[in-house]
Motif scaffolding. Structure first.
Motif, PDB file in Angstrom:
ATOM      1  N   UNK A 272       0.495  -1.170  -0.083  1.00  0.00           N
ATOM      2  CA  UNK A 272      -0.102   0.137  -0.121  1.00  0.00           C
ATOM      3  C   UNK A 272       1.014   0.976  -0.004  1.00  0.00           C
ATOM      4  N   UNK A 273       2.003   1.070   0.600  1.00  0.00           N
ATOM      5  CA  UNK A 273       2.965   2.479   1.000  1.00  0.00           C
ATOM      6  C   UNK A 273       3.157   2.706  -0.461  1.00  0.00           C
ATOM      7  N   UNK A 274       4.025   1.134  -1.296  1.00  0.00           N
ATOM      8  CA  UNK A 274       4.013   1.621  -2.462  1.00  0.00           C
ATOM      9  C   UNK A 274       3.471   2.462  -4.016  1.00  0.00           C
ATOM     10  N   UNK A 275       2.411   1.443  -3.443  1.00  0.00           N
ATOM     11  CA  UNK A 275       1.305   2.485  -4.353  1.00  0.00           C
ATOM     12  C   UNK A 275       0.882   4.062  -3.888  1.00  0.00           C
ATOM     13  N   UNK A 280       1.123   9.982  -5.851  1.00  0.00           N
ATOM     14  CA  UNK A 280       1.899  11.043  -5.143  1.00  0.00           C
ATOM     15  C   UNK A 280       3.340  10.935  -6.404  1.00  0.00           C
ATOM     16  N   UNK A 281       4.073  10.083  -6.117  1.00  0.00           N
ATOM     17  CA  UNK A 281       5.617  10.727  -6.939  1.00  0.00           C
ATOM     18  C   UNK A 281       4.551  11.370  -8.873  1.00  0.00           C
ATOM     19  N   UNK A 282       4.253   9.674  -9.503  1.00  0.00           N
ATOM     20  CA  UNK A 282       3.847   9.772 -10.462  1.00  0.00           C
ATOM     21  C   UNK A 282       2.379   9.931 -10.475  1.00  0.00           C
ATOM     22  N   UNK A 284       0.565  11.867 -13.010  1.00  0.00           N
ATOM     23  CA  UNK A 284      -0.038  11.937 -14.180  1.00  0.00           C
ATOM     24  C   UNK A 284       0.444  11.178 -15.753  1.00  0.00           C
ATOM     25  N   UNK A 285       1.277  10.496 -15.015  1.00  0.00           N
ATOM     26  CA  UNK A 285       2.277   9.053 -15.879  1.00  0.00           C
ATOM     27  C   UNK A 285       1.176   8.289 -16.342  1.00  0.00           C
ATOM     28  N   UNK A 286       1.476   7.591 -18.219  1.00  0.00           N
ATOM     29  CA  UNK A 286       1.658   7.134 -18.968  1.00  0.00           C
ATOM     30  C   UNK A 286       1.479   5.543 -18.584  1.00  0.00           C
ATOM     31  N   UNK A 287       1.033   4.242 -18.631  1.00  0.00           N
ATOM     32  CA  UNK A 287       1.056   3.308 -17.900  1.00  0.00           C
ATOM     33  C   UNK A 287       1.132   2.485 -19.146  1.00  0.00           C
ATOM     34  N   UNK A 288       2.806   1.866 -20.189  1.00  0.00           N
ATOM     35  CA  UNK A 288       2.376   0.883 -21.193  1.00  0.00           C
ATOM     36  C   UNK A 288       2.339  -0.966 -20.481  1.00  0.00           C
ATOM     37  N   UNK A 289       1.679  -1.594 -20.757  1.00  0.00           N
ATOM     38  CA  UNK A 289       2.259  -2.822 -20.586  1.00  0.00           C
ATOM     39  C   UNK A 289       2.698  -3.730 -21.576  1.00  0.00           C
ATOM     40  N   UNK A 290       4.149  -3.663 -21.511  1.00  0.00           N
ATOM     41  CA  UNK A 290       4.968  -3.920 -22.420  1.00  0.00           C
ATOM     42  C   UNK A 290       5.941  -5.957 -22.619  1.00  0.00           C
ATOM     43  N   UNK A 291       6.054  -7.125 -23.459  1.00  0.00           N
ATOM     44  CA  UNK A 291       6.184  -7.928 -23.299  1.00  0.00           C
ATOM     45  C   UNK A 291       6.696  -8.083 -24.706  1.00  0.00           C
ATOM     46  N   UNK A 292       7.813  -8.620 -24.448  1.00  0.00           N
ATOM     47  CA  UNK A 292       9.390  -8.656 -24.867  1.00  0.00           C
ATOM     48  C   UNK A 292       9.757 -10.588 -25.344  1.00  0.00           C
TER      49      UNK A 292
END
Length: 322
Positions: A272-275, A280-282, A284-292
């Motif tokens: 919970x603290x990490x989330x 708080x830190x990010x 408005x950041x866009x999240x991308x899911x990538x698979x290589x």
């Protein structure tokens, strides 16, 4: 023809009448309210008489009486006034001040006869002694005073010192007089050139005092402004201090609460603290899911729902249908 006996009788009666007349006229005297008297016995002074009225004494030439007024006399030092005309005496009025300046000073001394016998017999000319004592006293005080004091605000102090010194001198001379008042009439500079120079010096001193007063006023104004700014800064600093202390107390309370929860459920609290930190830190950041998978890299942008149309997957060169 008149006999010799008759002549002797007439002469004797005449002498007797004369003696009786002298005795009658010289055995009494009156003292007015404004007078004081002293009895002389064969020329020697007896006690003084100050009570007004009729008094008796031994006939002349055994006793005689001297009357002196109780009035207050005025001694004019440095000038003579007669028939409304004033004549200066420069040789008496010219004197040197303590700061080596020449001034002309004259004064009036009010005095009274307090002991008739001493006034009459302790000195040949008591008024001249008083005049000389006045001159010595005034010169002594002027000689220890500054010219500014003599010409301006120090006259009252000079008068008081002259009177005190003159009183002490008259006690030593013991001439039967006392001083009731001392008044400086004029204290002047000797000529026009000196007066002009002194006026210039006085004007310069007044200008200097004005400038000094203005500078002090400006300094006080700036000091008050600086004190006000200092008090404001101190007040704001105290406010910041109190706010920071309260914030720190709140942070400590929050940390203690989180620590208690962490002790109970470490894994859940950690996640919970990490989330929360990421949020708080990010924010408005866009999240991308990538698979290589080696040759082809696919990624799917995760955008807020409704904010943008779904973006189709992108294939790199060489990739087939998936």
């Amino acid at each position: 023809m008149v006999s010799l006996k008759r002549i002797y009788t007439i002469v004797g009666l005449s002498v007797l009448v004369l003696i009786l007349g002298v005795i009658g006229f010289t055995s009494w005297y009156t003292v007015d309210e404004s007078e004081q008297a002293i009895i002389l016995t064969f020329g020697k002074a007896d006690e003084g008489i100050t009570e007004p009225g009729l008094h008796f004494k031994m006939p002349w030439p055994i006793q005689d009486v001297e009357k002196l007024p109780k009035t207050t006399y005025s001694l004019q030092f440095g000038y003579n006034q007669k028939d409304g005309e004033i004549t200066d005496v420069p040789k008496d009025t010219k004197m040197i001040t303590g700061d080596e300046n020449i001034v002309l000073a004259d004064m009036v001394v009010q005095w009274q006869i307090t002991d008739p016998s001493k006034f009459l017999f302790n000195s040949e000319d008591p008024e001249q002694i008083l005049y000389n004592a006045t001159s010595a006293s005034l010169r002594s005080i002027i000689g220890s005073s500054k010219i500014d004091d003599a010409l301006t605000s120090g006259k009252a102090e000079i008068e008081a010192e002259v009177r005190e010194l003159l009183t002490d001198l008259l006690k030593k001379y013991d001439i039967g007089v006392s001083v009731t008042a001392v008044k400086l009439q004029d204290v002047e500079l000797p000529n026009d050139e000196v007066r002009k120079a002194f006026t210039n010096v006085t004007d310069a001193r007044e200008t200097r005092n004005t400038k000094v007063n203005e500078a002090n006023k400006y300094r006080n104004q700036k000091l008050n402004e600086a004190k006000g700014e200092k008090e404001a800064l101190i007040s704001r600093a105290n406010g910041d201090k109190a706010a920071r202390i309260e914030i720190a107390r709140g942070d400590v309370a929050t940390f203690n609460a989180l620590y208690n929860e962490y002790v109970k459920n470490p894994d859940i609290t950690r996640k919970r603290l990490v989330l929360e930190t990421l949020d708080q830190v990010l924010p408005n950041t866009e999240i991308y899911i990538m698979k290589d998978d080696g040759n082809t890299m696919k990624y799917l942008p995760i955008r807020p729902v409704g904010s943008q149309a779904q973006v189709p997957p992108v294939e790199t060169e060489g990739s087939g249908n998936q």
